[in-house]
Design a protein around this motif. Structure first.
Motif, PDB file in Angstrom:
ATOM      1  N   GLU A  30       0.833  -1.210   0.000  1.00  0.00           N
ATOM      2  CA  GLU A  30       0.000   0.000   0.000  1.00  0.00           C
ATOM      3  C   GLU A  30       0.867   1.260   0.000  1.00  0.00           C
ATOM      4  O   GLU A  30       0.543   2.246  -0.679  1.00  0.00           O
ATOM      5  CB  GLU A  30      -0.948  -0.010   1.200  1.00  0.00           C
ATOM      6  CG  GLU A  30      -2.129  -0.943   0.995  1.00  0.00           C
ATOM      7  CD  GLU A  30      -3.157  -0.882   2.121  1.00  0.00           C
ATOM      8  OE1 GLU A  30      -4.283  -1.331   1.899  1.00  0.00           O
ATOM      9  OE2 GLU A  30      -2.819  -0.400   3.218  1.00  0.00           O
ATOM     10  N   GLN A  33       2.037   1.704  -3.427  1.00  0.00           N
ATOM     11  CA  GLN A  33       0.931   2.233  -4.254  1.00  0.00           C
ATOM     12  C   GLN A  33       0.803   3.743  -4.059  1.00  0.00           C
ATOM     13  O   GLN A  33       0.585   4.488  -5.018  1.00  0.00           O
ATOM     14  CB  GLN A  33      -0.375   1.527  -3.877  1.00  0.00           C
ATOM     15  CG  GLN A  33      -1.561   1.962  -4.724  1.00  0.00           C
ATOM     16  CD  GLN A  33      -2.832   1.179  -4.411  1.00  0.00           C
ATOM     17  OE1 GLN A  33      -2.798   0.198  -3.678  1.00  0.00           O
ATOM     18  NE2 GLN A  33      -3.939   1.605  -4.979  1.00  0.00           N
ATOM     19  N   SER A  37       1.267   6.344  -7.089  1.00  0.00           N
ATOM     20  CA  SER A  37       0.080   7.126  -7.470  1.00  0.00           C
ATOM     21  C   SER A  37       0.336   8.623  -7.341  1.00  0.00           C
ATOM     22  O   SER A  37      -0.118   9.416  -8.174  1.00  0.00           O
ATOM     23  CB  SER A  37      -1.108   6.728  -6.599  1.00  0.00           C
ATOM     24  OG  SER A  37      -1.387   5.362  -6.752  1.00  0.00           O
ATOM     25  N   ILE A  54      -6.668   4.584  -1.715  1.00  0.00           N
ATOM     26  CA  ILE A  54      -5.502   3.693  -1.787  1.00  0.00           C
ATOM     27  C   ILE A  54      -5.725   2.547  -0.805  1.00  0.00           C
ATOM     28  O   ILE A  54      -5.715   2.757   0.410  1.00  0.00           O
ATOM     29  CB  ILE A  54      -4.202   4.438  -1.423  1.00  0.00           C
ATOM     30  CG1 ILE A  54      -3.973   5.611  -2.371  1.00  0.00           C
ATOM     31  CG2 ILE A  54      -3.010   3.488  -1.383  1.00  0.00           C
ATOM     32  CD1 ILE A  54      -3.386   5.266  -3.702  1.00  0.00           C
ATOM     33  N   ALA A  93      -4.970  -3.691 -10.363  1.00  0.00           N
ATOM     34  CA  ALA A  93      -3.954  -2.791  -9.798  1.00  0.00           C
ATOM     35  C   ALA A  93      -2.632  -3.049 -10.491  1.00  0.00           C
ATOM     36  O   ALA A  93      -2.333  -4.192 -10.860  1.00  0.00           O
ATOM     37  CB  ALA A  93      -3.802  -3.039  -8.293  1.00  0.00           C
ATOM     38  N   PHE A  95       1.304  -1.110 -10.028  1.00  0.00           N
ATOM     39  CA  PHE A  95       2.090   0.009  -9.496  1.00  0.00           C
ATOM     40  C   PHE A  95       3.563  -0.371  -9.443  1.00  0.00           C
ATOM     41  O   PHE A  95       3.913  -1.460  -8.983  1.00  0.00           O
ATOM     42  CB  PHE A  95       1.597   0.383  -8.083  1.00  0.00           C
ATOM     43  CG  PHE A  95       0.147   0.817  -8.084  1.00  0.00           C
ATOM     44  CD1 PHE A  95      -0.204   2.116  -8.438  1.00  0.00           C
ATOM     45  CD2 PHE A  95      -0.858  -0.082  -7.795  1.00  0.00           C
ATOM     46  CE1 PHE A  95      -1.538   2.506  -8.488  1.00  0.00           C
ATOM     47  CE2 PHE A  95      -2.200   0.296  -7.832  1.00  0.00           C
ATOM     48  CZ  PHE A  95      -2.534   1.591  -8.183  1.00  0.00           C
TER      49      PHE A  95
END
Ligand SMILES: CC(C)(COP(=O)(O)OP(=O)(O)OC[C@H]1O[C@@H](n2cnc3c(N)ncnc32)[C@H](O)[C@@H]1OP(=O)(O)O)[C@@H](O)C(=O)NCCC(=O)NCCS
Length: 164
Positions: A30, A33, A37, A54, A93, A95
């Motif tokens: 996370e 991410q 982002s 998120i 997802a 990333f």
């Protein structure tokens, strides 16, 4: 120069290890991410105002649909796929650490997701893409089907065929 760049990318592809994520990595992923982002121009303010956007549900990791890319033993990105009602697969997802962008890690994750989706019988991999990533998805073999309204703007409906 061009030949040199291609040689570096092929080298990265050889050294990227993609494996299933473990539940203990939820927090690390996370945070990754978040970093990825926030580096998309224009998305930063909306995300900071809505931090709930998120999230990587632990159930998704437990279900085996989350994959981590490691380079020299360090986690550099992750991807998640979900089954669709039509029997195909959704890339939910994707990333990559901003410091490692444009080194082939995102492509390695997409190829892994395609291989896993094919094994489940999916004939195509779909994604609702961030417009910042359109060039990336096109380079990875996705075609643009249309657009759809999203929470923070427009999403690109994109699809890649998965011939067996
Ligand atoms: C999109 C993202 C996953 C790409 O990862 P990456 O590791 O940098 O991508 P790769 O290095 O594997 O690139 C693969 C191809 O896409 C191209 N590409 C990568 N990013 C691109 C971009 N922003 N615009 C145009 N082309 C791009 C590369 O040049 C490469 O093409 P080539 O092999 O023909 O030279 C990464 O930039 C990211 O995490 N962005 C922030 C989060 C995000 O937007 N995720 C997508 C949500 S839908």
């Amino acid at each position: 120069m061009l030949a040199c760049a291609i040689a570096i990318d092929q080298d990265v592809m050889r050294h990227v290890n993609v494996r299933p994520a473990s539940v203990s990595e939820q927090g690390v992923l996370e945070v990754l991410q978040w970093r990825a982002s926030l580096d998309n121009p224009g998305d930063r303010e909306a995300l900071l105002a809505h931090p709930d956007a998120i999230a990587l549900p632990v159930q998704q990791i437990e279900a085996g649909g989350v994959f981590v890319a490691e380079l020299s033993g360090s986690v550099m990105g992750f991807a998640a796929i979900l089954p669709r009602d039509d029997g195909n697969a959704e890339l939910d997802a994707l990333f990559v650490e901003p410091a490692a962008w444009r080194q082939g890690i995102g492509r390695a994750l997409v190829e892994h997701c395609c291989a896993v989706a094919r094994v489940t019988g999916a004939a195509s991999l779909h994604v609702v893409g961030n417009p910042h990533a359109e060039g990336f998805y096109r380079a990875c073999g996705f075609a643009l089907l249309g657009t759809t309204p999203m929470r923070f703007g427009i999403g690109l409906l994109m699809m890649r065929d998965l011939p067996s």
